[in-house]
Design a protein around this motif. Structure first.
Motif, mmCIF file in Angstrom:
data_model
loop_
_atom_site.group_PDB
_atom_site.id
_atom_site.type_symbol
_atom_site.label_atom_id
_atom_site.label_comp_id
_atom_site.label_asym_id
_atom_site.label_seq_id
_atom_site.Cartn_x
_atom_site.Cartn_y
_atom_site.Cartn_z
ATOM 1 N N LEU A 22 0.818 -1.214 0.000
ATOM 2 C CA LEU A 22 0.000 0.000 0.000
ATOM 3 C C LEU A 22 0.852 1.265 0.000
ATOM 4 N N GLY A 23 1.970 1.191 0.717
ATOM 5 C CA GLY A 23 2.817 2.372 0.809
ATOM 6 C C GLY A 23 3.489 2.759 -0.487
ATOM 7 N N ASP A 24 3.486 1.830 -1.457
ATOM 8 C CA ASP A 24 4.132 2.114 -2.750
ATOM 9 C C ASP A 24 3.191 2.823 -3.724
ATOM 10 N N LEU A 25 1.895 2.862 -3.416
ATOM 11 C CA LEU A 25 0.953 3.497 -4.333
ATOM 12 C C LEU A 25 1.169 5.006 -4.353
ATOM 13 N N PRO A 26 1.078 5.627 -5.516
ATOM 14 C CA PRO A 26 1.195 7.091 -5.583
ATOM 15 C C PRO A 26 0.048 7.753 -4.816
ATOM 16 N N GLU A 27 0.373 8.819 -4.121
ATOM 17 C CA GLU A 27 -0.636 9.516 -3.316
ATOM 18 C C GLU A 27 -1.784 10.027 -4.173
ATOM 19 N N SER A 28 -1.475 10.435 -5.404
ATOM 20 C CA SER A 28 -2.522 10.945 -6.299
ATOM 21 C C SER A 28 -3.514 9.844 -6.666
ATOM 22 N N CYS A 29 -3.025 8.608 -6.819
ATOM 23 C CA CYS A 29 -3.919 7.484 -7.143
ATOM 24 C C CYS A 29 -4.804 7.150 -5.953
ATOM 25 N N VAL A 30 -4.211 7.164 -4.763
ATOM 26 C CA VAL A 30 -4.983 6.890 -3.545
ATOM 27 C C VAL A 30 -6.079 7.940 -3.376
ATOM 28 N N ALA A 31 -5.733 9.195 -3.653
ATOM 29 C CA ALA A 31 -6.715 10.280 -3.517
ATOM 30 C C ALA A 31 -7.905 10.072 -4.444
ATOM 31 N N GLN A 32 -7.652 9.562 -5.648
ATOM 32 C CA GLN A 32 -8.743 9.306 -6.584
ATOM 33 C C GLN A 32 -9.692 8.242 -6.048
ATOM 34 N N VAL A 33 -9.150 7.273 -5.323
ATOM 35 C CA VAL A 33 -9.994 6.244 -4.704
ATOM 36 C C VAL A 33 -10.820 6.852 -3.572
ATOM 37 N N LEU A 34 -10.186 7.698 -2.773
ATOM 38 C CA LEU A 34 -10.866 8.300 -1.613
ATOM 39 C C LEU A 34 -12.019 9.211 -2.026
ATOM 40 N N LEU A 35 -11.984 9.703 -3.250
ATOM 41 C CA LEU A 35 -13.083 10.542 -3.730
ATOM 42 C C LEU A 35 -14.408 9.796 -3.697
ATOM 43 N N HIS A 36 -14.362 8.469 -3.791
ATOM 44 C CA HIS A 36 -15.575 7.663 -3.870
ATOM 45 C C HIS A 36 -16.009 7.107 -2.508
ATOM 46 N N LEU A 37 -15.287 7.451 -1.448
ATOM 47 C CA LEU A 37 -15.633 6.995 -0.106
ATOM 48 C C LEU A 37 -16.374 8.093 0.645
ATOM 49 N N ASP A 38 -17.191 7.695 1.620
ATOM 50 C CA ASP A 38 -17.851 8.708 2.433
ATOM 51 C C ASP A 38 -16.841 9.230 3.468
ATOM 52 N N PRO A 39 -17.164 10.315 4.175
ATOM 53 C CA PRO A 39 -16.191 10.933 5.090
ATOM 54 C C PRO A 39 -15.640 9.988 6.157
ATOM 55 N N LEU A 40 -16.500 9.171 6.777
ATOM 56 C CA LEU A 40 -16.021 8.263 7.807
ATOM 57 C C LEU A 40 -15.089 7.200 7.231
ATOM 58 N N GLU A 41 -15.422 6.699 6.048
ATOM 59 C CA GLU A 41 -14.551 5.714 5.400
ATOM 60 C C GLU A 41 -13.205 6.338 5.033
ATOM 61 N N THR A 42 -13.229 7.594 4.625
ATOM 62 C CA THR A 42 -11.991 8.292 4.292
ATOM 63 C C THR A 42 -11.091 8.429 5.516
ATOM 64 N N CYS A 43 -11.685 8.743 6.654
ATOM 65 C CA CYS A 43 -10.903 8.869 7.893
ATOM 66 C C CYS A 43 -10.314 7.525 8.321
ATOM 67 N N ARG A 44 -11.064 6.456 8.116
ATOM 68 C CA ARG A 44 -10.538 5.124 8.453
ATOM 69 C C ARG A 44 -9.389 4.750 7.512
ATOM 70 N N ALA A 45 -9.540 5.083 6.238
ATOM 71 C CA ALA A 45 -8.490 4.765 5.264
ATOM 72 C C ALA A 45 -7.195 5.492 5.600
ATOM 73 N N ALA A 46 -7.298 6.667 6.212
ATOM 74 C CA ALA A 46 -6.110 7.446 6.553
ATOM 75 C C ALA A 46 -5.213 6.721 7.547
ATOM 76 N N GLN A 47 -5.742 5.723 8.236
ATOM 77 C CA GLN A 47 -4.969 4.983 9.225
ATOM 78 C C GLN A 47 -4.146 3.853 8.604
ATOM 79 N N LEU A 48 -4.327 3.606 7.296
ATOM 80 C CA LEU A 48 -3.664 2.467 6.667
ATOM 81 C C LEU A 48 -2.167 2.692 6.462
ATOM 82 N N SER A 49 -1.787 3.882 6.064
ATOM 83 C CA SER A 49 -0.373 4.147 5.803
ATOM 84 C C SER A 49 -0.142 5.644 5.695
ATOM 85 N N ARG A 50 1.141 6.012 5.596
ATOM 86 C CA ARG A 50 1.485 7.425 5.456
ATOM 87 C C ARG A 50 0.934 8.000 4.161
#
Length: 296
Positions: A22-50
């Motif tokens: 997960l840490g190897d994924l580009p931050e811009s790609c991860v951000a595109q995924v987070l666009l489709h999550l609701d706010p609580l899911e986005t906050c949980r995803a933030a705990q996965l990696s830097r």
């Protein structure tokens, strides 16, 4: 033989080193995924990696989760500890968190907040901001302090012939469909030795005739319904009707009422806390919507 094993182990080690984490994924790609999550899911995803944490703080990610009229809503926020200059410097994630808190406005008689999961606007109007017939006559009505209301006070009716509660509000709601409720309690709640009790001494007359609810908007929507009040001892949200908002940048003026003006009998023993407006489908508290008959 030994050389073959060495080469095999080397090949496996090289393959292992090519695995993507997960840490190897580009931050811009991860951000595109987070666009489709609701706010609580986005906050949980933030705990996965830097990388996820960085992407979950991006302004353009939270911009999509904020109401389109968030600037208007922030203009209503009253907080002496956060002057307007500081509020303007907040990132979008901080703005979202700020709007999720209860935000008092109009002299503290109204409050709005964002529902955390979907970002829908919720609003509550105190009984003191409603026009209640006879409210100044202490023979019939009283303002009671209570910790069961976010406004710390409710209007209590002992007895009346003419029951009429009216209210109105101008507000820029985000586009969507909303439901309006009256939060009502039959009986007078209090505490004795740490236990909640309900005094039903004055409850009478609500089984004789139904209460009528009316709702109208500045763009011509109208709803009329009626409902018998029931369930003494509990706070109940009585559904006053639904309305639709098309434009978030244009104030919607709502007028609403709750009446029982049949003067053939008295009624009493009723607490009025507030009027709630929620995105349709969002429920908070005990709702008696199914018992209301919509007219016309």
């Amino acid at each position: 033989m030994g050389s073959w094993i060495s080469s095999a182990v080397g090949a496996e080690g090289e393959a292992a080193s090519l695995e993507t984490v997960l840490g190897d994924l580009p931050e811009s790609c991860v951000a595109q995924v987070l666009l489709h999550l609701d706010p609580l899911e986005t906050c949980r995803a933030a705990q996965l990696s830097r990388v996820f944490r960085g992407a979950a703080s991006a302004d353009f990610v939270w911009e999509t989760k904020l109401p389109k009229n968030y600037a208007y809503l922030m203009g209503l926020v009253s907080d002496e500890k956060s002057p307007i200059e500081r509020r303007r410097g907040l990132c979008k994630k901080e703005i979202y968190a700020r709007l999720c808190r209860p935000n008092l406005f109009d002299g503290g008689s109204k409050v709005f907040w964002l529902e955390k999961r979907r970002g829908g606007i919720c609003l509550s109007i105190s009984s003191k901001a409603l026009q209640i017939t006879g409210i100044d006559d202490r023979r019939y009505w009283k303002h009671l302090p209570t910790d069961e209301s976010r406004f710390n006070t409710v209007a209590y009716l002992q007895q009346t012939w003419w029951f009429e509660v009216d209210g109105e509000i101008d507000f820029c709601f985000p586009a969507g469909t909303y439901s309006l409720f009256f939060r009502v309690h039959l009986g007078r709640a209090s505490k004795r030795f740490g236990h909640r009790i309900c005094n039903s001494e004055h409850i009478h007359g609500w089984d004789k005739k139904p209460v009528r609810f009316q709702l109208s908007t500045s763009n011509g929507q109208q709803v009329l319904s009626q409902c018998y009040l029931d369930d003494p001892g509990s706070w109940v949200h009585y559904h006053g009707g639904d309305f639709v908002v098309d434009k978030c940048d244009v104030p919607t003026k709502l007028k609403f009422s709750m009446t029982q003006i049949d003067c053939t009998h008295t009624k009493g023993g009723l607490c009025i806390d507030s009027v709630f407006i929620y995105p349709k489908g969002f429920r908070q508290g005990k709702v008696l919507a199914s018992t209301c008959n919509f007219v016309g």
